[in-house]
Design an enzyme around this catalytic site. Structure first.
Site: not given
Ligand SMILES: NC(=O)c1ccc[n+]([C@@H]2O[C@H](COP(=O)([O-])OP(=O)(O)OC[C@H]3O[C@@H](n4cnc5c(N)ncnc54)[C@H](OP(=O)(O)O)[C@@H]3O)[C@@H](O)[C@H]2O)c1
Length: 295
Positions: A54, A98, A121
């Protein structure tokens, strides 16, 4: 006839080029640089590799990108404090935590602490709810990638019979919801199957578009697929190690068998995988534009 291969690698490259041009224009015209922070707790190798991917992509796209690595034992309140700081940081437009987090940290509490406007997200309940009513600001990354693969491969979604295998909150439920909306790139008739579904093959054989997110290697075989169907394989299963020490991956679909029957199919690797990070970047660009009043 063998199926057309829908390459996520190719589509992701195309979208990243488009994003690169957009980022350059935002900088030139508005002095706006999309900012993304990725928060990693502990040293889980898979999580470290996802976060590295990412960050690498964010840098390639000239984002303001920050990697915030915290030790495994960090108390929950410290993580909440960090998120609060990034929520108030005007240079940061997207916050990604994460997952999974260590057991002593309540994941739900952490995800709920992220400002929904910076929730790139799209896991915050505000964003999940907006998706459900067809007013999403951000689409969750893997389902958004699947939808882009369908649209950009020219698959007819409007009116199609879509069958989704799997009902997880990160893939199955959101993609089913997205394709159900009365909107462009959607408007399908959607069925969701799971482990309590009585005759899964009876459903999958009706599908014009079959989306498989079961987490079971080769769960879908050729006899379960309608001739000419479009098959999207979300599964990523590690089935061994190569001599070079690299993980050998396989999807949830028996690719070799199904490709002889389907009209189009995504490979694993190189299908849905590369799209997920790209959609995260797309959400971050959108978040930056929203913050600057450009959207
Ligand atoms: N490429 C990417 O970027 C990406 C992103 C996310 C996930 N993935 C991969 O996609 C797969 C699914 O991930 P997930 O997080 O959605 O998995 P998950 O949370 O484990 O959920 C799996 C779902 O599939 C259902 N299921 C399991 N076996 C089935 C079968 N034989 N037939 C029908 N349904 C079945 C389960 O039913 P129940 O609810 O009844 O248990 C569950 O709803 C995994 O391989 C994962 O690694 C890839």
């Amino acid at each position: 006839m063998a199926a057309k291969i829908i390459s996520g690698t190719e589509v992701a490259k195309q979208i990243r080029e488009e994003l690169g041009r957009e980022v350059a224009l935002l900088k030139e015209k508005h002095n706006l640089v999309p900012g993304l922070v990725t928060i990693l707790v502990g040293e889980n190798p898979a999580s470290m590799s996802y976060v590295t991917g990412k960050q690498k992509t964010a840098k390639e796209l000239a984002f303001h990108s920050l990697q915030d690595s915290q030790p495994e034992g960090i108390p929950e309140e410290k993580i909440l404090e960090l998120i609060d700081r990034y929520n108030r940081d005007p240079k940061i437009h997207g916050i990604l935590v994460q997952l999974p987090l260590p057991k002593h940290i309540n994941e739900t509490k952490v995800l709920y602490a992220i400002d929904p406007r910076k929730d790139v997200d799209a896991f915050h309940p505000v964003n999940v709810g907006k998706l459900m009513i067809g007013e999403a600001d951000y689409l969750p990354c893997t389902p958004a990638g699947i939808q882009q693969l369908l649209i950009r491969s020219g698959t007819k979604i409007d009116g199609a019979e879509v069958v989704v295998l799997g009902r997880s909150n990160i893939v199955g439920k959101p993609i089913a919801n997205m394709l159900l909306q009365k909107q462009k790139g959607a408007n399908a008739t959607v069925t969701i199957c799971h482990t309590a579904t009585r005759d899964i093959a009876a459903h999958t054989r009706r599908a014009d578009i079959l989306i498989v997110a079961a987490g079971k290697p080769k769960a879908v075989t050729a006899d379960m697929v309608k001739e000419g169907a479009v098959v999207i394989d979300v599964g990523v299963n590690r089935i061994g190690m190569s001599k070079e020490g690299k993980a050998i991956l396989c999807g949830d679909v028996d690719f070799e068998g199904v490709k002889e029957k389907a009209g189009a199919i995504t490979p694993v690797p190189g299908g849905v995988g590369p799209m997920t990070i790209t959609m995260l970047m797309m959400n971050t660009v959108k978040a930056a534009k929203v913050a600057a009043g450009l959207k």
